[in-house]
Motif scaffolding. Structure first.
Motif, short mmCIF file in Angstrom:
data_model
loop_
_atom_site.label_atom_id
_atom_site.label_comp_id
_atom_site.label_asym_id
_atom_site.label_seq_id
_atom_site.Cartn_x
_atom_site.Cartn_y
_atom_site.Cartn_z
N PRO A 351 0.95 -1.28 -0.08
CA PRO A 351 -0.08 -0.05 -0.09
C PRO A 351 0.78 1.18 0.12
N SER A 352 0.36 2.25 -0.63
CA SER A 352 1.33 3.69 -0.80
C SER A 352 0.32 4.37 -0.75
N VAL A 558 -3.55 11.04 22.36
CA VAL A 558 -3.89 10.95 20.73
C VAL A 558 -2.38 10.16 20.45
N VAL A 559 -2.76 8.98 19.62
CA VAL A 559 -1.40 8.06 19.19
C VAL A 559 -1.68 8.23 17.96
N PHE A 560 -0.47 8.41 17.22
CA PHE A 560 -0.19 8.25 15.65
C PHE A 560 0.83 7.44 15.18
N GLY A 561 0.76 6.89 14.27
CA GLY A 561 2.03 6.37 13.40
C GLY A 561 2.61 5.04 14.23
N GLY A 562 3.94 4.81 13.75
CA GLY A 562 4.68 3.86 14.53
C GLY A 562 4.98 2.75 13.64
N LEU A 563 5.73 1.78 13.98
CA LEU A 563 6.00 0.63 13.05
C LEU A 563 5.43 -0.50 13.57
N SER A 564 4.89 -1.47 12.81
CA SER A 564 3.82 -2.34 13.23
C SER A 564 4.75 -3.72 13.37
N ARG A 565 4.19 -4.81 13.94
CA ARG A 565 4.79 -5.95 14.11
C ARG A 565 5.30 -6.49 12.95
N GLU A 566 4.91 -6.34 11.79
CA GLU A 566 4.99 -6.92 10.61
C GLU A 566 6.28 -5.92 9.88
N GLY A 567 6.75 -4.87 10.57
CA GLY A 567 7.74 -3.97 10.19
C GLY A 567 7.38 -3.06 8.80
N GLU A 568 6.10 -2.73 9.03
CA GLU A 568 5.39 -1.74 8.03
C GLU A 568 5.06 -0.44 8.84
N PRO A 596 1.86 6.91 5.86
CA PRO A 596 2.32 6.24 7.32
C PRO A 596 4.12 6.64 7.38
N ARG A 597 4.42 6.47 8.82
CA ARG A 597 5.71 6.90 9.19
C ARG A 597 5.93 6.48 10.74
N TYR A 598 7.23 6.48 11.16
CA TYR A 598 7.46 5.84 12.28
C TYR A 598 8.70 7.06 12.72
N SER A 599 9.21 6.88 13.95
CA SER A 599 10.30 7.45 14.49
C SER A 599 10.38 8.98 14.46
N HIS A 600 9.12 9.37 14.43
CA HIS A 600 8.72 10.93 14.40
C HIS A 600 8.61 11.44 16.05
N LEU A 609 -2.39 18.57 15.93
CA LEU A 609 -1.29 17.60 16.17
C LEU A 609 -0.51 17.89 15.28
N ILE A 610 0.82 18.36 15.69
CA ILE A 610 1.92 18.79 15.02
C ILE A 610 3.03 17.49 14.75
N VAL A 611 3.11 16.94 13.68
CA VAL A 611 4.08 15.84 13.53
C VAL A 611 5.24 16.04 12.92
N VAL A 612 6.52 16.06 13.20
CA VAL A 612 7.64 16.40 12.54
C VAL A 612 8.54 15.02 12.36
N GLY A 613 9.13 15.15 11.16
CA GLY A 613 10.04 14.03 10.93
C GLY A 613 9.60 12.57 10.66
N GLY A 614 10.67 11.97 10.93
CA GLY A 614 10.37 10.35 10.93
C GLY A 614 10.81 9.67 9.65
N VAL A 615 10.59 8.47 9.70
CA VAL A 615 10.89 7.55 8.36
C VAL A 615 9.54 7.14 7.68
N TRP A 616 9.46 7.32 6.39
CA TRP A 616 8.35 6.88 5.49
C TRP A 616 9.17 6.17 4.28
N MET A 617 8.18 5.24 3.61
CA MET A 617 8.48 4.53 2.69
C MET A 617 8.09 5.11 1.46
N HIS A 618 7.83 6.35 1.27
CA HIS A 618 7.28 6.95 0.05
C HIS A 618 8.37 7.38 -0.49
N SER A 619 8.47 7.58 -1.92
CA SER A 619 9.67 7.92 -2.71
C SER A 619 9.83 9.42 -2.91
N ASP A 620 8.78 10.28 -2.54
CA ASP A 620 8.53 11.63 -2.92
C ASP A 620 9.23 12.45 -1.49
#
Length: 703
Positions: A351-352, A558-568, A596-600, A609-620
């Motif tokens: 999914p993207s 309020v909880v947002f994002g993260g990395l799942s047990r499956e690594g996504e 979707p992102r994590y480590s933000h 909710l102001i979310v900054v940084g993190g890692v995602w898998m989108h190419s843009d």
């Protein structure tokens, strides 16, 4: 010979050609040095492959014979070489399956180095009707031939070729199914002549393999190789593994690494992404082309069972660097002929979500304080005074807390006098308590195998704000002796204050430890009684995760994002709200959905909710700031303008705080990591991101 060169040079001086001759010879000398450096990448690669095989990532009993000693690499290196091996092996096996009924088929490996592909396939009985041709620089081929002939195991897997090839030429080894050639693939006519002499059938189904080879050539030459292969091999599958995305922070570190090795990645500038690489092959005569980055390959084409097995092999906690490495490499298949089209990669069904970018860019500027670290945590001690705890730097684990103080001269770093040692802490939490009651430190780790469940109460010196430039901030540290049933030790979790019937609780959610890839439990610590209290928790419970964010909001969380047990990476938003008996989870649909992102990091400002940084898998690009309205549940992404930051800004494994004394801004502290085999990069200074340009957007509706 030498005198003849002098005579030619004298003639060229007379005719005005010397400058061109000198330049040409300089280029040849430079290319020779670069060629030597490129050959050195083979030695490094084979050592890493041997390490991954020895740790059980893949089965290859032959790679050990190509190294003097099997050395153990870091888990991140092992994973990186596993996914490379797995992708190439996937494509090779697919080709062999599709061509199983063909009487003759071939594998042509360009820049093969010390690859053990032939020996693995031969041992598996997978080479019926197949000949493997390996091509590399003469020096590399000569060294490989010497290794094979001197090793009884390898030598025993070859047999004399009948009939013998008449010209010895560049053919260093010859067996009925294996030919090793020493030739520079940039020299098209020489390569073609050598392959013909070695018995390559230009009409037979052929797999052309290029593992990080063509990118070391000048782009014009690598394009010529791609076009030549399409022209000369009409029934072929080209498989290529290389780098992409040169311009983001990780890509810049990657490029600098190869520049230092005198092994420039030439193709990156002209073909920086998947789309450009695909079009490159189509323009050079290939009929179909499919390419995916390694995140898409790993999550979409490697079965979950196998990914679960990988998780058990070694302690691992470099998720950000792993996903960034995978987003900067790709596997490509291009086909010629109807049969080879069946061997193309399947499009990975991952999914993207595309970011919904706002038109405003947020300016990032450096704060002139030398301070680095990853896995650290922060909290306000008072207005204009920040406490920083734990983390890791180039000097190792950080055991002494630090502080950042802002006065009329700007930010400065000072030491901290703590009444007790907090110990080694990474990926822990420091949670501010209500009504200026200090803070609570919880969890963390010293290593992936050593998580803890330590609890400390921090009390700050109220007189420090009145002291003129104190040399050290004083912090009272008290271990918390709690009753009840504590949750398991963890790190990469969140700990947030929540209210229930007028009482405050520390709500601990998610994280990971040595036995769980991701935790999904909820725990509540009564702050006044210091007792772990059990509450019924219902509703739409979020999936287990770590490296997410959790913020207090109107008595809820309020909880947002993260990395799942499956690594996504996850992009969901959930609210934990109090009920009469306990708490309920409410999952909220945000439109447009954030990537979707994590480590933000995340903060609440008003109803945003102001979310900054993190890692995602989108190419843009890379994550900047996303604003999520907690009243309308809409979102907007904003890019960061990092033009004034003189180093690659990596926003993961960092901490941040919201500042609004002079202007609304985010203060980003620490961040970075081990960039695969390219070295460690840590942000050397804090960075401030000005939010004033979107201040109106941050206001509640109707104001």
């Amino acid at each position: 010979m030498w005198s003849r060169e002098i005579e030619e040079e004298e003639e060229e001086v007379c005719s005005g050609k010397l400058d061109g001759v000198v330049a040409t010879r300089a280029r040849k000398k430079q290319r020779k040095g670069s060629d030597t450096a490129v050959q050195g990448t083979n030695d490094s690669s084979v050592v890493s492959k041997a390490s991954a095989a020895a740790q059980g990532y893949f089965r290859d009993p032959f790679i050990q014979h190509f190294v003097c000693k099997v050395s153990r690499r870091a888990p991140l290196i092992n994973r990186g070489y596993f996914v490379r091996w797995r992708a190439v092996d996937h494509c090779v096996r697919r080709f062999l399956l599709i061509t199983a009924k063909c009487p003759n088929r071939q594998v042509l490996s360009l820049g093969a180095g010390f690859d053990s592909l032939y020996f693995r396939l031969c041992a598996d009985g997978a080479l019926d009707g197949t000949a493997v041709f390996e091509v590399d620089f003469p020096d590399v081929a000569r060294r490989k031939a010497a290794l094979v002939t001197s090793n009884a195991t390898l030598r025993g897997m070859l047999d004399p070729c009948l009939p013998p090839i008449p010209q010895p030429g560049p053919v260093y080894m010859c067996s009925s199914q294996y030919r090793l050639l020493g030739v520079d693939v940039r020299e098209e006519s020489q390569t073609e002549e050598a392959l013909s002499a070695a018995g390559l059938d230009w009409a037979a189904p052929t797999l052309i393999l290029s593992e990080v080879v063509l990118t070391y050539m000048e782009t014009q030459r690598s394009d010529a190789v791609i076009g030549w292969a399409a022209k000369r091999l009409p029934r072929s599958l080209f498989v290529m593994y290389e780098q992409i995305r040169p311009d983001d922070p990780f890509g810049r570190v990657m490029q600098d690494h190869f520049l230092k090795l005198n092994s420039t990645l030439h193709a990156l500038q002209q073909y920086p992404d998947l789309s450009a690489q695909r079009q490159r092959f189509l323009d050079k005569g290939w009929e179909r082309c499919v390419c995916v980055d390694m995140n898409a390959f790993y999550l979409g084409l490697v079965p979950q069972e196998e990914r679960d097995r990988i998780e058990t092999l070694e302690p691992f906690d470099e998720h950000e660097e792993w996903h960034q490495k995978c987003s900067h490499y790709f596997i490509l298949t291009a086909s010629r002929g109807a049969l080879m089209e069946q061997a193309l990669l399947s499009q990975a069904s991952v999914p993207s979500v595309s970011p919904s970018w706002g038109s405003t860019q947020l300016k990032a500027s450096t704060v002139p304080v030398c301070l680095e670290g990853l896995g650290l945590a922060s909290t306000w001690m008072r207005l204009e005074g920040l406490l920083l705890t734990g983390g890791s730097s180039r000097g190792g684990r950080v055991t002494q807390s630090r502080s950042l103080i802002r006065d009329q001269n700007g930010w400065r770093s000072t030491s901290v006098e703590a009444s007790a040692d907090l110990g080694v802490q990474l990926y822990h939490t420091v949670t501010p308590l209500p009504r200026g009651g200090g803070a609570v430190v919880y969890g963390g780790r010293s290593s992936p195998l050593r998580p803890n469940s330590d609890l400390f109460k921090l009390t700050f010196d109220p007189s420090a704000a009145k002291a003129p430039r104190p040399e050290a901030e004083k912090v009272q540290v008290e271990p918390m002796d709690c009753t009840g049933n504590p949750p398991p030790p963890r790190f990469r979790h969140t700990a947030t204050v929540v209210r229930h019937k007028g009482r405050h609780f520390l709500f601990v959610f998610g994280g990971k430890n040595q036995s769980a890839c991701a935790l999904g439990d909820s725990s509540f610590l009564s702050l006044d009684q210091q007792h772990w209290t059990e509450f019924p928790v219902g509703g739409d419970v979020p999936a287990a995760r770590h490296s997410h964010s959790a913020c207090s909001y109107l008595g809820s969380v309020v909880v947002f994002g993260g990395l799942s047990r499956e690594g996504e990476p996850l992009g969901d938003l959930s609210l934990l709200t109090p009920t009469e008996r306990g708490f309920d989870w409410i999952r909220v649909a945000v439109h447009p959905p954030p990537v979707p992102r994590y480590s933000h990091c995340a903060h609440v400002f008003g109803d945003k909710l102001i979310v900054v940084g993190g890692v995602w898998m989108h190419s843009d690009g890379v994550p900047g700031v996303v604003i999520i309205s907690l009243s309308t549940y809409s979102s907007m992404e904003f890019r960061l303008d990092t033009s004034s930051v003189p180093w690659p800004l990596m926003l993961h494994s960092f901490c941040s705080e919201l500042t609004d004394s002079e202007e609304l801004a985010l203060l980003l502290i620490g961040g970075g990591g081990n960039c695969f085999s390219f070295g460690t990069h840590l942000n050397p200074q804090p960075v401030s991101v000005c939010l004033q340009p979107i201040y109106d957007y941050l206001q509640p509706p109707g104001l």
